[in-house]
Structure formats: structure tokens, C-alpha cells
Motif scaffolding. Structure first.
Motif, PDB file in Angstrom:
ATOM      1  N   LEU A 151     -26.923 -72.419  71.527  1.00 43.25           N
ATOM      2  CA  LEU A 151     -26.962 -74.605  71.586  1.00 43.25           C
ATOM      3  C   LEU A 151     -28.179 -75.324  71.970  1.00 43.25           C
ATOM      4  CD1 LEU A 151     -23.203 -75.327  70.375  1.00 43.25           C
ATOM      5  CD2 LEU A 151     -24.251 -73.932  68.707  1.00 43.25           C
ATOM      6  N   LEU A 152     -28.045 -76.421  70.637  1.00 47.05           N
ATOM      7  CA  LEU A 152     -29.497 -77.155  71.749  1.00 47.05           C
ATOM      8  C   LEU A 152     -28.407 -77.431  72.965  1.00 47.05           C
ATOM      9  CD1 LEU A 152     -30.365 -79.835  68.516  1.00 47.05           C
ATOM     10  CD2 LEU A 152     -31.186 -77.271  69.407  1.00 47.05           C
ATOM     11  N   GLY A 153     -26.884 -77.853  73.301  1.00 46.13           N
ATOM     12  CA  GLY A 153     -26.867 -78.412  74.183  1.00 46.13           C
ATOM     13  C   GLY A 153     -26.676 -77.165  75.698  1.00 46.13           C
ATOM     14  N   ALA A 154     -27.450 -76.086  75.087  1.00 47.44           N
ATOM     15  CA  ALA A 154     -27.382 -75.529  75.882  1.00 47.44           C
ATOM     16  C   ALA A 154     -29.342 -75.033  76.559  1.00 47.44           C
ATOM     17  CB  ALA A 154     -27.086 -73.722  75.634  1.00 47.44           C
ATOM     18  N   LEU A 155     -29.584 -75.716  76.002  1.00 52.66           N
ATOM     19  CA  LEU A 155     -30.890 -75.633  76.196  1.00 52.66           C
ATOM     20  C   LEU A 155     -31.126 -76.314  77.131  1.00 52.66           C
ATOM     21  CD1 LEU A 155     -34.141 -74.882  75.923  1.00 52.66           C
ATOM     22  CD2 LEU A 155     -33.999 -76.271  73.800  1.00 52.66           C
ATOM     23  N   ASP A 156     -30.549 -77.464  77.032  1.00 58.57           N
ATOM     24  CA  ASP A 156     -31.634 -79.061  77.487  1.00 58.57           C
ATOM     25  C   ASP A 156     -30.109 -78.414  79.403  1.00 58.57           C
ATOM     26  OD1 ASP A 156     -32.480 -80.668  75.447  1.00 58.57           O
ATOM     27  OD2 ASP A 156     -31.158 -81.118  74.516  1.00 58.57           O
ATOM     28  N   ALA A 157     -29.382 -78.304  78.971  1.00 59.02           N
ATOM     29  CA  ALA A 157     -28.955 -78.258  80.039  1.00 59.02           C
ATOM     30  C   ALA A 157     -29.492 -77.178  80.988  1.00 59.02           C
ATOM     31  CB  ALA A 157     -26.947 -77.495  79.595  1.00 59.02           C
ATOM     32  N   ALA A 158     -30.563 -75.998  80.948  1.00 56.16           N
ATOM     33  CA  ALA A 158     -30.809 -75.533  81.160  1.00 56.16           C
ATOM     34  C   ALA A 158     -32.545 -75.919  81.993  1.00 56.16           C
ATOM     35  CB  ALA A 158     -30.770 -74.015  80.726  1.00 56.16           C
ATOM     36  N   THR A 159     -32.475 -76.993  81.947  1.00 53.88           N
ATOM     37  CA  THR A 159     -34.104 -77.432  81.716  1.00 53.88           C
ATOM     38  C   THR A 159     -34.266 -78.411  82.396  1.00 53.88           C
ATOM     39  OG1 THR A 159     -34.545 -78.093  78.928  1.00 53.88           O
ATOM     40  CG2 THR A 159     -34.664 -76.798  79.422  1.00 53.88           C
ATOM     41  N   GLN A 160     -32.755 -79.539  81.948  1.00 55.65           N
ATOM     42  CA  GLN A 160     -32.909 -80.861  82.660  1.00 55.65           C
ATOM     43  C   GLN A 160     -32.743 -80.952  84.120  1.00 55.65           C
ATOM     44  OE1 GLN A 160     -33.350 -84.716  81.097  1.00 55.65           O
ATOM     45  NE2 GLN A 160     -34.855 -82.942  80.767  1.00 55.65           N
ATOM     46  N   PRO A 161     -32.196 -79.446  84.600  1.00 47.95           N
ATOM     47  CA  PRO A 161     -32.074 -79.640  86.165  1.00 47.95           C
ATOM     48  C   PRO A 161     -33.616 -79.513  86.655  1.00 47.95           C
ATOM     49  CG  PRO A 161     -30.284 -78.255  85.597  1.00 47.95           C
ATOM     50  CD  PRO A 161     -31.753 -78.422  83.679  1.00 47.95           C
ATOM     51  N   TYR A 162     -34.328 -79.244  85.883  1.00 52.10           N
ATOM     52  CA  TYR A 162     -35.919 -79.259  86.620  1.00 52.10           C
ATOM     53  C   TYR A 162     -37.271 -80.736  86.089  1.00 52.10           C
ATOM     54  CZ  TYR A 162     -34.903 -74.582  87.316  1.00 52.10           C
ATOM     55  OH  TYR A 162     -33.405 -73.568  87.596  1.00 52.10           O
ATOM     56  N   GLU A 182     -28.418 -99.361  76.281  1.00 51.98           N
ATOM     57  CA  GLU A 182     -27.849 -99.195  77.430  1.00 51.98           C
ATOM     58  C   GLU A 182     -29.143 -97.469  77.971  1.00 51.98           C
ATOM     59  OE1 GLU A 182     -24.416 -95.339  76.067  1.00 51.98           O
ATOM     60  OE2 GLU A 182     -25.761 -96.105  74.840  1.00 51.98           O
ATOM     61  N   GLU A 183     -29.073 -97.187  78.901  1.00 48.92           N
ATOM     62  CA  GLU A 183     -29.520 -96.865  80.035  1.00 48.92           C
ATOM     63  C   GLU A 183     -28.786 -95.715  80.258  1.00 48.92           C
ATOM     64  OE1 GLU A 183     -31.475 -98.674  83.793  1.00 48.92           O
ATOM     65  OE2 GLU A 183     -31.398 -96.623  84.403  1.00 48.92           O
ATOM     66  N   LEU A 184     -29.177 -94.241  79.788  1.00 43.79           N
ATOM     67  CA  LEU A 184     -28.360 -92.740  80.237  1.00 43.79           C
ATOM     68  C   LEU A 184     -29.429 -91.869  80.366  1.00 43.79           C
ATOM     69  CD1 LEU A 184     -27.412 -92.600  76.111  1.00 43.79           C
ATOM     70  CD2 LEU A 184     -29.705 -93.587  76.600  1.00 43.79           C
ATOM     71  N   SER A 185     -28.545 -90.918  80.320  1.00 39.58           N
ATOM     72  CA  SER A 185     -29.831 -89.671  81.015  1.00 39.58           C
ATOM     73  C   SER A 185     -30.161 -88.858  79.829  1.00 39.58           C
ATOM     74  CB  SER A 185     -28.793 -88.728  81.792  1.00 39.58           C
ATOM     75  OG  SER A 185     -27.544 -87.837  80.954  1.00 39.58           O
ATOM     76  N   TYR A 186     -30.914 -88.156  79.731  1.00 40.73           N
ATOM     77  CA  TYR A 186     -31.190 -87.522  78.821  1.00 40.73           C
ATOM     78  C   TYR A 186     -30.162 -86.678  78.063  1.00 40.73           C
ATOM     79  CZ  TYR A 186     -34.114 -84.538  75.661  1.00 40.73           C
ATOM     80  OH  TYR A 186     -34.681 -83.393  74.396  1.00 40.73           O
ATOM     81  N   VAL A 187     -30.045 -86.297  78.968  1.00 43.38           N
ATOM     82  CA  VAL A 187     -28.713 -84.896  78.405  1.00 43.38           C
ATOM     83  C   VAL A 187     -27.723 -86.063  77.993  1.00 43.38           C
ATOM     84  CG1 VAL A 187     -26.619 -83.534  79.302  1.00 43.38           C
ATOM     85  CG2 VAL A 187     -29.080 -83.504  80.189  1.00 43.38           C
ATOM     86  N   ASP A 188     -27.653 -86.956  78.442  1.00 43.64           N
ATOM     87  CA  ASP A 188     -26.146 -88.262  77.532  1.00 43.64           C
ATOM     88  C   ASP A 188     -26.636 -88.106  75.720  1.00 43.64           C
ATOM     89  OD1 ASP A 188     -24.540 -87.068  79.268  1.00 43.64           O
ATOM     90  OD2 ASP A 188     -24.633 -89.696  80.251  1.00 43.64           O
ATOM     91  N   LEU A 189     -27.816 -88.948  76.131  1.00 42.06           N
ATOM     92  CA  LEU A 189     -28.529 -89.204  74.861  1.00 42.06           C
ATOM     93  C   LEU A 189     -28.100 -87.896  73.421  1.00 42.06           C
ATOM     94  CD1 LEU A 189     -30.618 -91.196  73.314  1.00 42.06           C
ATOM     95  CD2 LEU A 189     -32.452 -89.677  73.921  1.00 42.06           C
ATOM     96  N   GLN A 190     -28.257 -86.937  74.175  1.00 38.35           N
ATOM     97  CA  GLN A 190     -28.463 -85.734  73.850  1.00 38.35           C
ATOM     98  C   GLN A 190     -27.085 -85.571  72.921  1.00 38.35           C
ATOM     99  OE1 GLN A 190     -32.196 -85.693  72.661  1.00 38.35           O
ATOM    100  NE2 GLN A 190     -31.783 -83.153  72.116  1.00 38.35           N
ATOM    101  N   ARG A 191     -26.355 -86.611  73.850  1.00 36.72           N
ATOM    102  CA  ARG A 191     -25.084 -85.804  73.652  1.00 36.72           C
ATOM    103  C   ARG A 191     -24.078 -87.273  72.699  1.00 36.72           C
ATOM    104  NH1 ARG A 191     -23.229 -82.902  78.928  1.00 36.72           N
ATOM    105  NH2 ARG A 191     -23.248 -84.578  79.716  1.00 36.72           N
ATOM    106  N   ARG A 192     -24.735 -87.919  72.798  1.00 34.29           N
ATOM    107  CA  ARG A 192     -24.413 -89.389  71.980  1.00 34.29           C
ATOM    108  C   ARG A 192     -23.746 -89.483  70.998  1.00 34.29           C
ATOM    109  NH1 ARG A 192     -28.286 -94.299  70.578  1.00 34.29           N
ATOM    110  NH2 ARG A 192     -28.860 -92.414  68.784  1.00 34.29           N
ATOM    111  N   ASP A 193     -23.933 -88.727  70.324  1.00 32.24           N
ATOM    112  CA  ASP A 193     -23.986 -88.386  68.623  1.00 32.24           C
ATOM    113  C   ASP A 193     -22.654 -87.996  68.979  1.00 32.24           C
ATOM    114  OD1 ASP A 193     -24.942 -91.218  68.303  1.00 32.24           O
ATOM    115  OD2 ASP A 193     -26.640 -90.011  67.732  1.00 32.24           O
ATOM    116  N   ASP A 194     -21.967 -86.785  69.504  1.00 31.62           N
ATOM    117  CA  ASP A 194     -21.658 -85.523  69.244  1.00 31.62           C
ATOM    118  C   ASP A 194     -20.413 -85.733  68.418  1.00 31.62           C
ATOM    119  OD1 ASP A 194     -23.537 -83.772  70.160  1.00 31.62           O
ATOM    120  OD2 ASP A 194     -22.394 -83.067  72.046  1.00 31.62           O
ATOM    121  N   THR A 195     -19.503 -87.154  69.461  1.00 32.93           N
ATOM    122  CA  THR A 195     -18.287 -86.773  68.285  1.00 32.93           C
ATOM    123  C   THR A 195     -18.349 -88.049  67.558  1.00 32.93           C
ATOM    124  OG1 THR A 195     -17.792 -87.205  70.431  1.00 32.93           O
ATOM    125  CG2 THR A 195     -16.268 -88.321  69.178  1.00 32.93           C
ATOM    126  N   VAL A 196     -18.984 -88.803  66.899  1.00 35.65           N
ATOM    127  CA  VAL A 196     -19.452 -89.034  65.509  1.00 35.65           C
ATOM    128  C   VAL A 196     -19.790 -87.804  64.155  1.00 35.65           C
ATOM    129  CG1 VAL A 196     -21.508 -90.398  65.501  1.00 35.65           C
ATOM    130  CG2 VAL A 196     -19.402 -91.281  63.497  1.00 35.65           C
TER     131      VAL A 196
END
Ligand SMILES: Cc1cc2nc3c(=O)[nH]c(=O)nc-3n(C[C@H](O)[C@H](O)[C@H](O)COP(=O)(O)OP(=O)(O)OC[C@H]3O[C@@H](n4cnc5c(N)ncnc54)[C@H](O)[C@@H]3O)c2cc1C
Length: 441
Positions: free
Chosen positions: A110-121, A282-296
Motif C-alpha cells: 500500500l502507499l502508506g508502506a512506501l511513505d513509511a519506509a522512505t520518510q525517515p530519510y 493546516e501545517e502537517l507532516s507529509y506522512v499525515d498529509l498522505q493519511r489525511r483523507d483515509d477516514t473519509v
């Protein structure tokens, strides 16, 4: 064509789910709750050889194949009714080589796994706006996201793929190996094989983002909308202008990936839009931006979509948008920038030069409302159709061959059909936005 045969010739019994087995019902569920397909077999693949074996098993048994990654196909193409579902979700690993700015992403991630693996760098590559979308379907159709104006579509960032073909052979596709297949995998969807691994280029994106949204009553939104459209034409690439029209409110703004202070500075241009009834910054992390619409955009809800690509947004089209049926929610997202710098014939993805993508979406829970809600979304999109220049293949639903013809111009479609003839003449992979082969064997 270079190829290595898949190592496994049989599928392990432990990998197979059949009706009645524990986990069968969970495994056949996808994003759109309207999809209630019952495969005869679900093969939960753990490695490339097992994918190859599953393809051969389905062909031996005469079972229709569906390929599942994130399960976001709105019409449920991933789940064959009575067929064999190749479930890639156990193959979800992402490996990153930060110094080389590369990620190797398994075909079920899933896209979330890609972002989770790359964003620490502080690295990322273009991915869609909802983190539970699959890398597989998104990338093969194009891949639009908040980074695309800076770095191109996801498919523009693919360096190579490992692919299981309809014969069960495993090949690599890149600029040097099977280059025509590589061309087709970047926009042609799941028509040519099953991608078990994507090699993606990463970029130094940092980890910060900003979102700016201004609400206007729809009845007063035509003039602000037109100014927003004009500002988009000169917007920096770190800004992706986006709008939503829903419930009688028009929201105009942009998403910024990069230094939020620079984003705030850019936000001043929106003062020209007039006085909104609400303003959200709204200021947010890139990872949070990528998850922002997950619920809706979550699961277990009934859904219907209809989309268009727009090369411009004339005032008449804005009038159509602001007078939209309030029960339909429509989204608009700007393209341009790096997307347009890739030559049109470099990838199967077509429609570069698109300025905005429009999607009319309906969500509801009561099955009795199916016809009414689908009709409302169709009607909203139909009013905008005179201004459309095509459609994103990944936004297609139930439009069939006509939809595919809207997604690809005639010359691209002819090249895709020739590729299909070469790689899948029996149309083994047809549960998708199908490029039908010209040869019927
Ligand atoms: C909530 C939501 C948000 C979205 N946001 C965006 C967005 O921001 N940007 C964007 O560009 N698109 C977006 N999309 C559209 C999305 O790109 C398509 O729905 C895409 O097909 C989803 O891929 P998937 O792997 O999740 O779906 P699946 O249903 O698992 O797969 C869809 C099809 O893709 C093919 N496929 C998937 N994986 C593979 C593989 N590894 N090898 C071969 N074929 C494969 C198969 O043909 C399959 O039928 C969104 C969709 C949803 C539902």
C-alpha cells in the motif's frame, strides 16, 4: 524477451482460501462495499514464484484471474466472481537504499508502506492521496499525487519492474530490458502481467507540508473559482491546487509539499479570491498529509465515481460546477509541472497537458439508494462532459470499452493492442480496464 521460469510449479495448499475457510470473507472484501464477489479460490501469494504458479493453476482450471493489491478498483476488478483471485497483499515489503534514492516495492504494498519506509530519510516519490490505496494499481495506471507537479506521476518514477507474464514466465522490464513492455506498464494498467516488484526513484522532499482551504457558498463561488483557476496557471510546482464542491459549499485552496512558511507566503495570492466564509491553514507532516483523507475515503461504504480530464476550465464549466447537485461531492486537482515535461510517447499514460482532473463521487450506505446515488453522480459528471478532454484510466468505473477509448488516444490504443497481442494474446489478464487483443485465438 529475457525470462526465467517461475520456480514453484504448484501453489502451496496453505496459501489457498476457499468459500467457507476462515479468512475467506475478509480476503474478498475490497474498498467499495457494493462489490460482493465470491472467488472460487483466493491464493495469498508470498513470493514471485507463487504468483507464477497461481497464474498457471488458474489457466489449467479455466478460472478467471483477478489481481488484488490495494483493492481500490471502484468496480472491484480485483475480485473475480467464481474465479481465482491472486492476492498480492502478503507481498507488501518496501526496501529503501537512501544513498541511491531508490525503493524496491513489492506488488501488493500500500502507499502508506512506501511513505513509511522512505520518510525517515526525508525521501518520497509521488503517491496518491489516500494511504490505503495500492502501489500496484495506482502506479500501473499513472499515479497522481501531491508530488506529481514536482517529480512527475508515479509511473514516471519507475526505474524497472519484475513481472509475471500470462505464460508464468518472470521477466524484468526497464528501459533496457523488454522496453516495450516497460512502456506499457507505465499507464496501461494490469493488462500485460502481474508486477511483483517496482523499483522506484525517490526524491529529497523533506517531511513537511501545508494545506490551505477557503470555503465559499456555491451561489457566490463563480468569481473566486475563476480567480483560483487563473492563479493555478502560474502556481509554483510545490503547490497543487485543489477544490471540492459538496453540500452547497465550494472549497478552493492548495496543498504544498515543502517548507510550510513558503507555502504560507504563497497563500497570500488567495486573498484575491475575496472573503471566504471559512479559512483553514493546516501545517502537517507529509506522512499525515498522505493519511489525511483515509477516514473519509474509508472502507465499508457504497461508492460510485465518474471522472473527466480537463485541458481548461472555462467560465461556463465553472458555472456548471457551482450549480452542481449538492448531494454529489466532486473533487478537482491540478496537474501540470513535471507531468507535462515527460514526452507523450514515453509512456502508455496519455493525457499529458491535462490542467485539472475532475471526479464526481457518491458515497452512501443503504443498498436501496444505489440507483438514485449512482444516477446523481452520473448526471453531475454528464453536465461537465462537454468540457472534458478524456479521462484518467484509474478513475474509470463501469464505462467498459468506451471508457478505455476515452483514456487513450487512438495511436496509443493501437500500440497498447499490439503489446497485448505480443504478451497476452488470450487476454488472461482481462479483469481491468481492458485492452482487448486484436487476435482472438
Ligand atoms: C479512496 C481512493 C483514493 C484514490 N486516490 C488516488 C490518487 O490520489 N491518485 C491516483 O492516481 N489514483 C487514486 N485512486 C485511484 C487508484 O489509482 C485506482 O483505483 C487503482 O486501480 C487502485 O489500485 P489498487 O492496487 O488499490 O486496487 P486493486 O483493486 O487491488 O487493483 C486494481 C487493478 O489494478 C491491477 N493491479 C493491481 N496491482 C497489480 C500488480 N501488482 N500487478 C498487476 N496488476 C495489478 C489489476 O488489474 C487490478 O484489477 C484512488 C482510489 C481510491 C478508491
Amino acid at each position: 524477451m529475457t525470462s526465467t521460469p517461475g520456480q514453484a510449479t504448484t501453489v502451496a495448499e496453505a496459501a489457498i482460501l476457499r468459500p467457507g475457510d476462515d479468512g475467506y470473507d475478509a480476503a474478498r472484501q475490497v474498498w467499495n462495499a457494493m462489490v460482493d464477489h465470491r472467488p472460487a479460490m483466493i491464493v495469498r501469494c508470498r513470493e514471485t514464484a507463487e504468483v507464477a504458479a497461481a497464474v498457471l493453476l488458474a489457466r489449467r482450471e479455466g478460472l478467471e484471474i483477478g489481481v488484488r493489491c490495494g483493492g481500490h478498483s471502484v468496480v472491484g476488478h480485483a475480485v473475480p466472481d467464481g474465479g481465482l483471485m491472486i492476492d498480492l497483499t502478503p507481498m507488501r515489503a518496501v526496501r529503501v537504499a537512501p544513498a541511491r534514492r531508490r525503493a524496491w516495492v513489492q506488488g501488493g504494498a500500500l502507499l502508506g508502506a512506501l511513505d513509511a519506509a522512505t520518510q525517515p530519510y526525508g525521501l518520497a516519490t509521488t503517491a496518491g492521496n489516500v494511504s490505503h490505496t495500492g502501489v500496484g494499481g495506482l502506479t500501473l495506471g499513472g499515479g497522481m499525487g501531491w508530488l506529481a507537479r514536482q517529480y512527475g506521476l508515479t509511473c514516471d518514477n519507475v526505474e524497472s519492474c519484475e513481472v509475471v507474464l500470462a505464460t508464468g514466465d518472470v521477466v524484468r522490464a526497464s528501459a533496457d530490458e523488454n522496453p516495450e513492455l516497460f512502456w506499457g506498464l507505465r499507464g496501461g494498467g494490469g493488462n500485460f502481467g502481474i508486477v511483483t516488484e517496482f523499483e522506484l526513484r525517490l526524491h529529497e522532499t523533506g517531511t513537511q507540508a501545508l494545506s490551505v482551504a477557503l470555503d465559499f457558498p456555491a451561489a457566490e463561488a463563480a468569481a473566486p473559482f475563476a480567480r483560483w483557476r487563473d492563479l493555478n496557471a502560474t502556481a509554483p510546482r510545490r503547490a497543487t491546487y485543489d477544490a471540492t464542491i459538496a453540500g452547497g459549499i465550494v472549497t478552493l485552496g492548495f496543498v504544498w509539499v515543502g517548507d510550510p512558511d513558503e507555502g504560507r507566503e504563497h497563500a497570500r495570492v488567495l486573498d484575491a479570491l475575496g472573503s471566504p466564509i471559512a479559512r483553514r491553514v493546516e501545517e502537517l507532516s507529509y506522512v499525515d498529509l498522505q493519511r489525511r483523507d483515509d477516514t473519509v475515503e474509508g472502507h465499508a461504504v457504497r461508492r460510485y465515481w465518474k471522472g473527466h480530464y480537463l485541458r481548461d476550465l472555462p467560465d461556463d464549466a465553472i458555472d456548471v460546477l457551482v450549480s452542481q447537485d449538492p448531494s454529489v461531492a466532486a473533487g478537482i486537482q491540478a496537474y501540470g509541472g513535471a507531468i507535462d515535461e515527460v514526452a507523450d510517447d514515453a509512456t502508455a499514460y496519455s493525457q499529458r497537458g491535462t490542467v485539472f482532473e475532475y471526479v464526481a463521487a457518491a458515497r452512501w450506505t443503504d443498498p436501496a439508494a444505489d440507483e438514485e446515488r449512482m444516477a446523481a453522480a452520473r448526471a453531475a459528471a454528464a453536465r461537465l462532459a462537454p468540457f472534458a478532454s478524456g479521462v484518467y484510466v484509474n478513475a474509470l468505473g463501469d464505462e467498459g470499452a468506451e471508457g478505455v477509448r476515452r483514456a487513450y488516444p487512438a495511436d496509443k490504443l493501437a500500440r497498447l493492442i499490439a503489446l497485448k497481442d505480443a504478451y497476452d494474446p488470450e487476454n488472461v489478464f482481462h479483469l481491468n480496464q481492458n485492452i482487448a487483443p486484436s487476435v482472438r485465438l
